[in-house]
Motif scaffolding. Sequence first.
Motif, PDB file in Angstrom:
ATOM      1  N   ASP A  50      22.956 -77.163  58.988  1.00 49.14           N
ATOM      2  CA  ASP A  50      24.123 -76.882  59.827  1.00 49.14           C
ATOM      3  C   ASP A  50      23.700 -76.327  61.185  1.00 49.14           C
ATOM      4  OD1 ASP A  50      27.086 -76.445  60.203  1.00 49.14           O
ATOM      5  OD2 ASP A  50      26.411 -74.362  60.321  1.00 49.14           O
ATOM      6  N   LEU A  51      22.745 -75.416  61.181  1.00 52.67           N
ATOM      7  CA  LEU A  51      22.269 -74.836  62.438  1.00 52.67           C
ATOM      8  C   LEU A  51      21.622 -75.899  63.323  1.00 52.67           C
ATOM      9  CD1 LEU A  51      20.712 -71.507  61.099  1.00 52.67           C
ATOM     10  CD2 LEU A  51      22.778 -71.728  62.494  1.00 52.67           C
ATOM     11  N   ALA A  52      20.864 -76.803  62.705  1.00 52.78           N
ATOM     12  CA  ALA A  52      20.217 -77.867  63.477  1.00 52.78           C
ATOM     13  C   ALA A  52      21.251 -78.812  64.078  1.00 52.78           C
ATOM     14  CB  ALA A  52      19.242 -78.632  62.587  1.00 52.78           C
ATOM     15  N   CYS A  53      22.275 -79.145  63.306  1.00 50.70           N
ATOM     16  CA  CYS A  53      23.330 -80.031  63.815  1.00 50.70           C
ATOM     17  C   CYS A  53      24.066 -79.404  64.994  1.00 50.70           C
ATOM     18  CB  CYS A  53      24.317 -80.367  62.697  1.00 50.70           C
ATOM     19  SG  CYS A  53      23.656 -81.475  61.432  1.00 50.70           S
ATOM     20  N   ARG A  54      24.131 -78.080  65.013  1.00 56.00           N
ATOM     21  CA  ARG A  54      24.810 -77.371  66.106  1.00 56.00           C
ATOM     22  C   ARG A  54      23.858 -77.015  67.245  1.00 56.00           C
ATOM     23  NH1 ARG A  54      26.535 -72.574  64.806  1.00 56.00           N
ATOM     24  NH2 ARG A  54      25.931 -72.343  62.631  1.00 56.00           N
ATOM     25  N   GLY A  55      22.576 -77.354  67.071  1.00 54.14           N
ATOM     26  CA  GLY A  55      21.609 -77.061  68.121  1.00 54.14           C
ATOM     27  C   GLY A  55      21.287 -75.588  68.263  1.00 54.14           C
ATOM     28  N   ALA A  56      21.446 -74.838  67.180  1.00 50.74           N
ATOM     29  CA  ALA A  56      21.183 -73.391  67.219  1.00 50.74           C
ATOM     30  C   ALA A  56      19.708 -73.130  66.921  1.00 50.74           C
ATOM     31  CB  ALA A  56      22.083 -72.672  66.213  1.00 50.74           C
ATOM     32  N   TRP A  57      18.855 -73.554  67.835  1.00 53.88           N
ATOM     33  CA  TRP A  57      17.412 -73.541  67.585  1.00 53.88           C
ATOM     34  C   TRP A  57      16.846 -72.124  67.511  1.00 53.88           C
ATOM     35  CZ3 TRP A  57      16.997 -78.040  65.807  1.00 53.88           C
ATOM     36  CH2 TRP A  57      17.647 -79.132  66.393  1.00 53.88           C
ATOM     37  N   ARG A  58      17.311 -71.225  68.352  1.00 52.11           N
ATOM     38  CA  ARG A  58      16.809 -69.839  68.299  1.00 52.11           C
ATOM     39  C   ARG A  58      17.188 -69.170  66.982  1.00 52.11           C
ATOM     40  NH1 ARG A  58      18.093 -70.531  73.706  1.00 52.11           N
ATOM     41  NH2 ARG A  58      16.365 -70.101  75.150  1.00 52.11           N
ATOM     42  N   THR A  59      18.379 -69.483  66.505  1.00 50.75           N
ATOM     43  CA  THR A  59      18.809 -68.916  65.225  1.00 50.75           C
ATOM     44  C   THR A  59      17.933 -69.430  64.087  1.00 50.75           C
ATOM     45  OG1 THR A  59      21.085 -68.835  66.050  1.00 50.75           O
ATOM     46  CG2 THR A  59      20.779 -68.598  63.681  1.00 50.75           C
ATOM     47  N   ILE A  60      17.545 -70.695  64.162  1.00 53.63           N
ATOM     48  CA  ILE A  60      16.661 -71.254  63.135  1.00 53.63           C
ATOM     49  C   ILE A  60      15.313 -70.546  63.152  1.00 53.63           C
ATOM     50  CG2 ILE A  60      15.341 -73.300  62.469  1.00 53.63           C
ATOM     51  CD1 ILE A  60      17.712 -75.008  63.270  1.00 53.63           C
ATOM     52  N   VAL A  61      14.760 -70.335  64.341  1.00 53.00           N
ATOM     53  CA  VAL A  61      13.473 -69.638  64.445  1.00 53.00           C
ATOM     54  C   VAL A  61      13.570 -68.248  63.825  1.00 53.00           C
ATOM     55  CG1 VAL A  61      11.798 -68.652  66.058  1.00 53.00           C
ATOM     56  CG2 VAL A  61      12.715 -70.946  66.466  1.00 53.00           C
ATOM     57  N   LEU A  88      10.397 -78.052  64.799  1.00 47.34           N
ATOM     58  CA  LEU A  88      11.388 -78.795  65.577  1.00 47.34           C
ATOM     59  C   LEU A  88      12.119 -77.875  66.551  1.00 47.34           C
ATOM     60  CD1 LEU A  88      13.072 -81.320  66.191  1.00 47.34           C
ATOM     61  CD2 LEU A  88      14.533 -80.721  64.251  1.00 47.34           C
ATOM     62  N   SER A  89      12.471 -76.688  66.084  1.00 49.90           N
ATOM     63  CA  SER A  89      13.189 -75.739  66.938  1.00 49.90           C
ATOM     64  C   SER A  89      12.333 -75.305  68.121  1.00 49.90           C
ATOM     65  CB  SER A  89      13.611 -74.516  66.118  1.00 49.90           C
ATOM     66  OG  SER A  89      14.466 -74.891  65.063  1.00 49.90           O
ATOM     67  N   LEU A  90      11.062 -75.046  67.877  1.00 51.72           N
ATOM     68  CA  LEU A  90      10.166 -74.633  68.960  1.00 51.72           C
ATOM     69  C   LEU A  90       9.999 -75.750  69.990  1.00 51.72           C
ATOM     70  CD1 LEU A  90       7.451 -72.775  66.844  1.00 51.72           C
ATOM     71  CD2 LEU A  90       9.132 -71.729  68.380  1.00 51.72           C
ATOM     72  N   VAL A  91       9.932 -76.991  69.512  1.00 54.91           N
ATOM     73  CA  VAL A  91       9.838 -78.126  70.440  1.00 54.91           C
ATOM     74  C   VAL A  91      11.125 -78.249  71.254  1.00 54.91           C
ATOM     75  CG1 VAL A  91       9.694 -80.648  70.590  1.00 54.91           C
ATOM     76  CG2 VAL A  91       8.142 -79.397  69.081  1.00 54.91           C
ATOM     77  N   LYS A  92      12.269 -78.103  70.591  1.00 57.11           N
ATOM     78  CA  LYS A  92      13.551 -78.183  71.294  1.00 57.11           C
ATOM     79  C   LYS A  92      13.685 -77.077  72.344  1.00 57.11           C
ATOM     80  CE  LYS A  92      15.767 -81.639  69.286  1.00 57.11           C
ATOM     81  NZ  LYS A  92      16.342 -82.782  70.055  1.00 57.11           N
ATOM     82  N   LEU A  93      13.103 -75.920  72.047  1.00 56.79           N
ATOM     83  CA  LEU A  93      13.142 -74.795  72.985  1.00 56.79           C
ATOM     84  C   LEU A  93      12.029 -74.887  74.031  1.00 56.79           C
ATOM     85  CD1 LEU A  93      13.821 -71.932  70.399  1.00 56.79           C
ATOM     86  CD2 LEU A  93      15.444 -72.830  72.088  1.00 56.79           C
ATOM     87  N   ARG A  94      11.233 -75.953  73.953  1.00 54.59           N
ATOM     88  CA  ARG A  94      10.113 -76.195  74.865  1.00 54.59           C
ATOM     89  C   ARG A  94       9.050 -75.100  74.783  1.00 54.59           C
ATOM     90  NH1 ARG A  94      12.744 -79.007  80.320  1.00 54.59           N
ATOM     91  NH2 ARG A  94      13.970 -80.573  79.185  1.00 54.59           N
TER      92      ARG A  94
END
Length: 219
Positions: A50-61, A88-94
């Motif tokens: 759910d977090l990934a679908c919402r783009g909540a990358w920092r929350t996932i980390v 994936l989250s770290l890559v999305k956050l660059r």
Amino acid sequence: MDAPPPPPPQPPPESFPTAVSAAAHVADDPLTSPYASMNSYCHDLSTLQDLACRGAWRTIVDKVARSRSLSLLSKPHEHLIYLTFNLLSLVKLRRYSDAQQELRTLDDDLDSKQYLCESYPDHYPNHKSGSMVPFALRWLHAHLPFTLGDRQLALDRLYTLLHFIRDKKLSRNRDSTSEVSLSLWKKREQFVVNTIISHHLPEGVQGMFVFVEGGDKQK
């Protein structure tokens, strides 16, 4: 009046722990039931999805860090799944350098025995042999060098991944593979092909699409 029949013989006391342990292992094997929920397959997986679908990358980390610190991940495949979401989250956050550090915690050979289900019979007693490595992790392993400026290593890994898909997933055991699985792996094949093309096009290699699509079919 007839006496009641004697009770059935009981197993000796020492056999109870073995039987209970065996039953617990079977019931606790998340890979044996195709109808299990996402969360029975991996700790709180539905929340990660759910977090990934919402783009909540920092929350996932943050969630991955917390789950690791509290030792909430008990099985090898859970560690790989959480690592994949974190990567994936770290890559999305660059945060590519942090992603590289995360990837270095793995063996560079994703087909190593340590990532096979059969290497952990206590965790997966009834599961058939096979890899626990998610496809997303394989793709990130191939893609990450490109974000760090190592285009050639990225291409080498992408071609290795393409070979893995075609040789191990699309060419072998077609009769025993479901149509759903074949369709999924064909989509993944096209995804990797498109990624390879995207890495070649800036260099003006316009004919690479023909090579990737049909080169390995030529005799």
